[in-house]
Design a protein around this motif. Structure first.
Motif, PDB file in Angstrom:
ATOM      1  N   ALA A   1      52.251  47.560 -19.033  1.00 27.49           N
ATOM      2  CA  ALA A   1      52.842  48.897 -19.145  1.00 27.49           C
ATOM      3  C   ALA A   1      54.274  48.804 -19.667  1.00 27.49           C
ATOM      4  CB  ALA A   1      52.804  49.596 -17.794  1.00 27.49           C
ATOM      5  N   PHE A   2      55.011  47.811 -19.171  1.00 29.04           N
ATOM      6  CA  PHE A   2      56.381  47.604 -19.639  1.00 29.04           C
ATOM      7  C   PHE A   2      56.409  47.315 -21.135  1.00 29.04           C
ATOM      8  CE2 PHE A   2      59.818  44.685 -20.728  1.00 29.04           C
ATOM      9  CZ  PHE A   2      60.933  45.372 -20.268  1.00 29.04           C
TER      10      PHE A   2
ATOM     11  N   ALA B   1      64.142  54.329 -17.768  1.00 30.78           N
ATOM     12  CA  ALA B   1      64.084  54.228 -16.308  1.00 30.78           C
ATOM     13  C   ALA B   1      62.644  53.988 -15.841  1.00 30.78           C
ATOM     14  CB  ALA B   1      64.650  55.487 -15.669  1.00 30.78           C
ATOM     15  N   ILE B   2      61.695  54.697 -16.458  1.00 30.22           N
ATOM     16  CA  ILE B   2      60.281  54.471 -16.122  1.00 30.22           C
ATOM     17  C   ILE B   2      59.882  53.044 -16.460  1.00 30.22           C
ATOM     18  CG2 ILE B   2      57.913  55.140 -16.686  1.00 30.22           C
ATOM     19  CD1 ILE B   2      58.953  57.980 -17.160  1.00 30.22           C
ATOM     20  N   ASN B   3      60.322  52.578 -17.629  1.00 29.61           N
ATOM     21  CA  ASN B   3      60.000  51.212 -18.038  1.00 29.61           C
ATOM     22  C   ASN B   3      60.602  50.188 -17.082  1.00 29.61           C
ATOM     23  OD1 ASN B   3      58.533  49.719 -19.852  1.00 29.61           O
ATOM     24  ND2 ASN B   3      60.226  49.409 -21.265  1.00 29.61           N
ATOM     25  N   THR B   4      61.839  50.449 -16.655  1.00 25.99           N
ATOM     26  CA  THR B   4      62.490  49.553 -15.702  1.00 25.99           C
ATOM     27  C   THR B   4      61.728  49.508 -14.387  1.00 25.99           C
ATOM     28  OG1 THR B   4      64.658  50.009 -16.692  1.00 25.99           O
ATOM     29  CG2 THR B   4      64.635  49.122 -14.447  1.00 25.99           C
TER      30      THR B   4
ATOM     31  N   LEU C   1      57.261  48.850 -26.848  1.00 27.93           N
ATOM     32  CA  LEU C   1      56.756  48.958 -28.217  1.00 27.93           C
ATOM     33  C   LEU C   1      56.794  50.410 -28.699  1.00 27.93           C
ATOM     34  CD1 LEU C   1      53.711  46.503 -28.136  1.00 27.93           C
ATOM     35  CD2 LEU C   1      55.920  46.163 -29.273  1.00 27.93           C
ATOM     36  N   TYR C   2      56.493  51.334 -27.795  1.00 30.22           N
ATOM     37  CA  TYR C   2      56.577  52.751 -28.145  1.00 30.22           C
ATOM     38  C   TYR C   2      58.019  53.128 -28.514  1.00 30.22           C
ATOM     39  CZ  TYR C   2      56.930  57.799 -27.489  1.00 30.22           C
ATOM     40  OH  TYR C   2      57.204  59.138 -27.656  1.00 30.22           O
ATOM     41  N   GLU C   3      58.973  52.638 -27.728  1.00 27.82           N
ATOM     42  CA  GLU C   3      60.378  52.919 -28.023  1.00 27.82           C
ATOM     43  C   GLU C   3      60.776  52.352 -29.377  1.00 27.82           C
ATOM     44  OE1 GLU C   3      64.773  52.255 -25.977  1.00 27.82           O
ATOM     45  OE2 GLU C   3      63.226  50.721 -25.745  1.00 27.82           O
ATOM     46  N   PHE C   4      60.381  51.106 -29.650  1.00 24.94           N
ATOM     47  CA  PHE C   4      60.709  50.483 -30.931  1.00 24.94           C
ATOM     48  C   PHE C   4      60.098  51.272 -32.090  1.00 24.94           C
ATOM     49  CE2 PHE C   4      61.567  45.816 -29.472  1.00 24.94           C
ATOM     50  CZ  PHE C   4      62.675  46.271 -28.783  1.00 24.94           C
ATOM     51  N   ALA C   5      58.825  51.647 -31.950  1.00 24.24           N
ATOM     52  CA  ALA C   5      58.150  52.390 -33.017  1.00 24.24           C
ATOM     53  C   ALA C   5      58.833  53.732 -33.264  1.00 24.24           C
ATOM     54  CB  ALA C   5      56.678  52.596 -32.657  1.00 24.24           C
ATOM     55  N   HIS C   6      59.259  54.390 -32.180  1.00 27.71           N
ATOM     56  CA  HIS C   6      59.937  55.677 -32.318  1.00 27.71           C
ATOM     57  C   HIS C   6      61.269  55.508 -33.034  1.00 27.71           C
ATOM     58  CE1 HIS C   6      61.321  59.705 -31.359  1.00 27.71           C
ATOM     59  NE2 HIS C   6      62.422  59.191 -30.837  1.00 27.71           N
ATOM     60  N   LEU C   7      62.030  54.484 -32.675  1.00 26.30           N
ATOM     61  CA  LEU C   7      63.323  54.261 -33.324  1.00 26.30           C
ATOM     62  C   LEU C   7      63.147  53.966 -34.813  1.00 26.30           C
ATOM     63  CD1 LEU C   7      65.174  52.073 -30.642  1.00 26.30           C
ATOM     64  CD2 LEU C   7      65.544  54.498 -31.157  1.00 26.30           C
ATOM     65  N   ILE C   8      62.182  53.126 -35.134  1.00 26.55           N
ATOM     66  CA  ILE C   8      61.947  52.792 -36.542  1.00 26.55           C
ATOM     67  C   ILE C   8      61.490  54.021 -37.307  1.00 26.55           C
ATOM     68  CG2 ILE C   8      60.487  51.426 -38.083  1.00 26.55           C
ATOM     69  CD1 ILE C   8      60.532  49.221 -35.928  1.00 26.55           C
ATOM     70  N   HIS C   9      60.643  54.852 -36.692  1.00 24.34           N
ATOM     71  CA  HIS C   9      60.180  56.082 -37.327  1.00 24.34           C
ATOM     72  C   HIS C   9      61.349  57.031 -37.598  1.00 24.34           C
ATOM     73  CE1 HIS C   9      57.534  59.424 -38.345  1.00 24.34           C
ATOM     74  NE2 HIS C   9      58.202  60.184 -37.475  1.00 24.34           N
TER      75      HIS C   9
END
Length: 211
Positions: free
Chosen positions: A117-118, A76-79, A123-131
């Motif tokens: 920022a978006f 939601a913040i990203n949106t 990228l943070y979300e992707f890195a977290h999912l991969i981690h």
């Protein structure tokens, strides 16, 4: 036809009329029409990606689902970052119509910050999912997710590069006819990405957390 090979005269009421080097008439709205055609082709690309996700979005392969992975507060913040960037770009277009170059540059800079920022949050979300072991190779669901969201992210990245390039052109040449036309093309592209992201947010994230 490139701008370098086009010359302009003006009609009695001040409207520009373009001609190429051979003196043939160059339609003023030709670039905008061509860009609309490009956006329509991009719609087909995203339509295919949405269709793929629609088919594979529940194929978890005994792995995590969207309800297990998605952080709706972060999304939601990203949106909001992307939607705010659309608003600030609108202010840049208003300033362009008023011939206020400094204001145009300022609003474009703010738009770029929101865009960065978006991308940073994505990228943070992707890195977290991969981690967490939820990379694109984990299941068909995650493959289609990364393909759709990643393609949109690449488009936003390209838009930011285009925006920075356009700011440099504005700083060098000002609000020329060509630069105003480029601003309108980038405006269509940026708002198009907003519309696509609303579809991603609804179809992928909101529906993804449903049981």
């Amino acid at each position: 036809m490139s701008d370098a090979h086009a010359i302009a005269t003006h009609t009695a009421d001040g409207r520009p009329v373009f001609f190429d080097a051979q003196g043939k008439h160059h339609p003023q709205n030709g670039t905008l029409l061509g860009f609309w055609l490009y956006l329509m082709s991009d719609c087909l690309v995203f339509a295919c990606l949405f269709a793929v996700y629609g088919v594979l979005g529940r194929s978890y392969a005994a792995g995590p689902s969207g309800a297990d992975l998605f952080d709706l507060q972060l999304v939601a913040i990203n949106t909001s970052m992307l939607l705010l960037s659309s608003i600030t770009y609108g202010f840049a277009m208003i300033s362009m119509k008023r011939r206020k170059l400094a204001a145009v540059q300022g609003w474009l800079a703010i738009t770029g910050v929101f865009g960065l920022a978006f991308i940073g949050l994505e990228l943070y979300e992707f890195a977290h999912l991969i981690h967490e072991g939820a990379g694109p190779q984990r299941s068909a669901f995650l493959s289609s997710f990364f393909a759709l969201v990643g393609t949109h992210g690449l488009h936003v990245t390209f838009g930011i590069v285009w925006l920075v390039t356009l700011m440099a052109q504005l700083g060098k040449h000002g609000l020329t006819v060509e630069n105003r036309r480029r601003l309108m093309c980038l405006s269509m592209f940026w708002h198009f990405l907003d519309v696509v992201w609303i579809g991603v947010f609804t179809f992928v994230y909101l529906m993804g957390v449903l049981p």
